[in-house]
Design an enzyme around this catalytic site. Sequence first.
Site, mmCIF file in Angstrom:
data_model
loop_
_atom_site.group_PDB
_atom_site.id
_atom_site.type_symbol
_atom_site.label_atom_id
_atom_site.label_comp_id
_atom_site.label_asym_id
_atom_site.label_seq_id
_atom_site.Cartn_x
_atom_site.Cartn_y
_atom_site.Cartn_z
ATOM 1 N N CYS A 2 61.861 66.693 -18.258
ATOM 2 C CA CYS A 2 62.600 66.245 -19.426
ATOM 3 C C CYS A 2 61.969 64.962 -19.966
ATOM 4 C CB CYS A 2 64.081 65.975 -19.162
ATOM 5 S SG CYS A 2 65.011 67.390 -18.618
ATOM 6 N N ARG A 27 56.456 67.304 -20.196
ATOM 7 C CA ARG A 27 57.533 67.058 -19.235
ATOM 8 C C ARG A 27 58.558 68.196 -19.206
ATOM 9 N NH1 ARG A 27 57.449 61.640 -17.764
ATOM 10 N NH2 ARG A 27 59.528 61.799 -16.875
ATOM 11 N N TRP A 77 63.677 70.333 -19.479
ATOM 12 C CA TRP A 77 63.312 71.249 -18.392
ATOM 13 C C TRP A 77 64.626 71.478 -17.650
ATOM 14 C CZ3 TRP A 77 63.481 71.430 -13.034
ATOM 15 C CH2 TRP A 77 62.687 72.405 -12.428
ATOM 16 N N ASN A 103 67.436 62.359 -18.662
ATOM 17 C CA ASN A 103 66.422 62.959 -17.791
ATOM 18 C C ASN A 103 66.868 62.693 -16.362
ATOM 19 O OD1 ASN A 103 64.083 63.597 -16.330
ATOM 20 N ND2 ASN A 103 63.123 61.634 -16.802
ATOM 21 N N GLY A 104 67.007 63.742 -15.552
ATOM 22 C CA GLY A 104 67.415 63.542 -14.153
ATOM 23 C C GLY A 104 68.541 64.492 -13.782
ATOM 24 N N GLU A 484 44.464 76.121 -3.537
ATOM 25 C CA GLU A 484 44.457 75.614 -4.912
ATOM 26 C C GLU A 484 44.074 76.718 -5.898
ATOM 27 O OE1 GLU A 484 45.682 73.203 -6.338
ATOM 28 O OE2 GLU A 484 44.631 73.023 -8.235
ATOM 29 N N LYS A 488 46.566 77.885 -8.878
ATOM 30 C CA LYS A 488 46.182 77.893 -10.305
ATOM 31 C C LYS A 488 46.477 79.259 -10.918
ATOM 32 C CE LYS A 488 46.040 74.561 -11.229
ATOM 33 N NZ LYS A 488 46.186 73.513 -10.265
ATOM 34 N N GLU A 491 50.291 79.872 -11.230
ATOM 35 C CA GLU A 491 50.939 79.014 -12.234
ATOM 36 C C GLU A 491 50.766 79.525 -13.648
ATOM 37 O OE1 GLU A 491 49.049 75.094 -11.271
ATOM 38 O OE2 GLU A 491 51.088 74.404 -11.667
ATOM 39 N N HIS A 507 46.021 88.759 11.400
ATOM 40 C CA HIS A 507 47.292 88.576 12.112
ATOM 41 C C HIS A 507 48.495 88.968 11.251
ATOM 42 C CE1 HIS A 507 45.260 86.778 15.474
ATOM 43 N NE2 HIS A 507 44.594 85.985 14.650
ATOM 44 N N LYS A 606 55.070 69.177 -16.145
ATOM 45 C CA LYS A 606 53.965 68.383 -15.597
ATOM 46 C C LYS A 606 54.456 67.320 -14.640
ATOM 47 C CE LYS A 606 49.513 67.175 -16.064
ATOM 48 N NZ LYS A 606 48.779 68.139 -15.228
HETATM 49 C C1 AGP Z 1 49.581 71.466 -10.504
HETATM 50 O O1 AGP Z 1 48.843 72.404 -11.210
HETATM 51 C C2 AGP Z 1 51.010 71.678 -10.572
HETATM 52 N N1 AGP Z 1 51.497 71.734 -11.893
HETATM 53 C C3 AGP Z 1 51.916 70.984 -9.575
HETATM 54 O O2 AGP Z 1 51.773 71.662 -8.379
HETATM 55 C C4 AGP Z 1 51.697 69.492 -9.318
HETATM 56 O O3 AGP Z 1 50.485 69.293 -8.669
HETATM 57 C C5 AGP Z 1 52.863 68.949 -8.463
HETATM 58 O O4 AGP Z 1 54.057 69.093 -9.170
HETATM 59 C C6 AGP Z 1 52.655 67.516 -8.053
HETATM 60 O O5 AGP Z 1 52.619 66.676 -9.157
HETATM 61 P P1 AGP Z 1 52.054 65.213 -9.036
HETATM 62 O O6 AGP Z 1 50.629 65.311 -8.628
HETATM 63 O O7 AGP Z 1 52.234 64.630 -10.405
HETATM 64 O O8 AGP Z 1 52.863 64.494 -8.007
#
Ligand code: AGP
Length: 611
Positions: A2, A27, A77, A103-104, A484, A488, A491, A507, A606
């Site tokens: 947010c 955000r 959000w 926000n929160g 990672e 990606k 996401e 396993h 983000k």
């Molecule tokens: C990364 O592609 C993601 N959007 C997410 O996993 C992110 O890395 C995670 O929320 C941590 O955020 P930060 O690095 O701002 O703490």
Amino acid sequence: MCGIVGYIGRNSAVDILLDGLTSLEYRGYDSSGIAVNIDGKVQLYKAAGKLQNLKDIVEKNYAEISKSTIGIGHIRWATHGAPTVENAHPHSCNCGKLAVVHNGIIENFKELKEKLEKQGCTFRSQTDTETVAHLVASKFSQTHDLTEAVRLATKEIEGAYALCVIHQDVKDTIVATRRNAPLVVGFGDGENFVASDVPALIQYTKKAMYLDDNQIVTLTPDSVKLIDIDNNPVVQKVEMLPWEPVALSKMGYKHFMLKEIHEQPDVVRNVLSGKLRAIDEPIVLKEVTLDREKLKDLNRIQIVACGTSLHAAMVGKYLIEDFCGISVDVEPSSEYIYRKTITDKNTLVIGVSQSGETADTITAVRQAKSKGSHILIVTNRPDSTMAREADSLIPVNAGIEVSVAATKSYMAQLISFYLLAIYIAEVKGVNDLRDLKHELIILPQKIEKVLAHKEDIQQCARKFSGSKDFIFIARGINFPTALEGALKLKEISYINATGYTAGELKHGPIAMLDESMPVLSILMSGKVYDKILSNSEEAKARNARMIALTDSTDPKLNELFDCIIRVPEISEILSPALAVVPLQLLAYYIAEFLGKDVDQPRNLAKSVTVE
Ligand code: AGP
């Protein structure tokens, strides 16, 4: 998570609010809204979905809305209540004279709601925020003072919040406050601003003040007054923001993610600059303020992070243990905070975060701090809440990252961990790491070579874009790269992708393999190369569709793999910093082929400021 923005001055507020929301879109982006004061009446405009929907509504009513010189705005959000118009912020109270953006999470909203309903308040949304609107309105009816009403309300609210409030009976005033959510005030000439983050302010002013928890600020066009929750006046540092107005431009790229992937060679150069000067000179890391003698004796490090930052931390563990012989634990912050950890003043605790606002990681480092640990923060935002918890602060200098999927900030975190591990090894006087230093210096050219051959990755992406599932396998230092790569892909394309250590495949996960399952093997030269090759053979024997990501030129790989993504030769220890680039591109191109919203994937934000 947010974004909020507020403006008060002599200019029309609406364009400033919409510009602010545009730069805070990272955000959250599931609904948005603004509240302005038109001819003495507070009016709300809200829309579900992308910010553009709100902009369309504003455009239709622009002549009216642009009269207002005060306003607050919000980009959401969703936490409580679906992303509908009713749940979009701003929220109002029964009399409709007040508007609030938040926000929160208000943790005690159910109790507050019950109480307020008994007093006759009617709720129109499913949000926790609406309780704040009714609560502040009820305090205002007793005090007729908006700052006092907000102050009294915050005494009853539990949870995390950044709030902005306007009331039509108190013209020319915005009241804002925060607890465990960021808020920054911008100072103008005859106008003032407030926002969740700097990008919303920077085109208007560089003079700013970060609020601390439980501070309440009252803005008029010509004044900014700050008090604490007990009504004591507070003086807070006003600083000049070290930011240039950020043109949120894609620079000709189709998406921010693609642009940010291409920025990585320069990101590496930036991170190394001034720190790695020559291979025979020690690493300069003035940011680490922990006494050198203490650093030498250190026998325990804990690293806390989430998501992509967690993967960078996992590589960091591998490096520090390998080069320095110090035991390192890496844990998701959200797990670390709900168990008894063996953390004390002899533990170095490292928090890693692109945004510096991730609630779980902030809580984790605060917990460690209360136990006397030295806190080292690795972040792309040296102005963030987390950075302010730091005893040592390593800013990773990746530049603003707009795409929700982290790419260049991951690279910057990785390179920072290489520097940190070499630095600690040099302080301890163990290991000769000159070869690695040389390789770090030439890494940007190797990344450039990968980027120059992106069409090969695009072809591979086209071939596999119809897959429902994906498996990434690796061993050793590239296991985090597999995680990672899978993250990606998940996401931005919503394909079910999982990273496994290649040895674990047999396993359990091997049961899933058949001709519909792509398996991507991260096959970098080094001590686990042959092992991964055998694991890849095992997958091939189950008819999996095989992809290799490799720096090997062995022609035999052509028999085993349906698709080979080649990268320049690199030492195994540095290979995570190169191998991740084609995986970012693969995820990008698959998502693009599938027509997904690459920069703003569904359900994500983000900056994750709620636990
Ligand atoms: C990364 O592609 C993601 N959007 C997410 O996993 C992110 O890395 C995670 O929320 C941590 O955020 P930060 O690095 O701002 O703490």
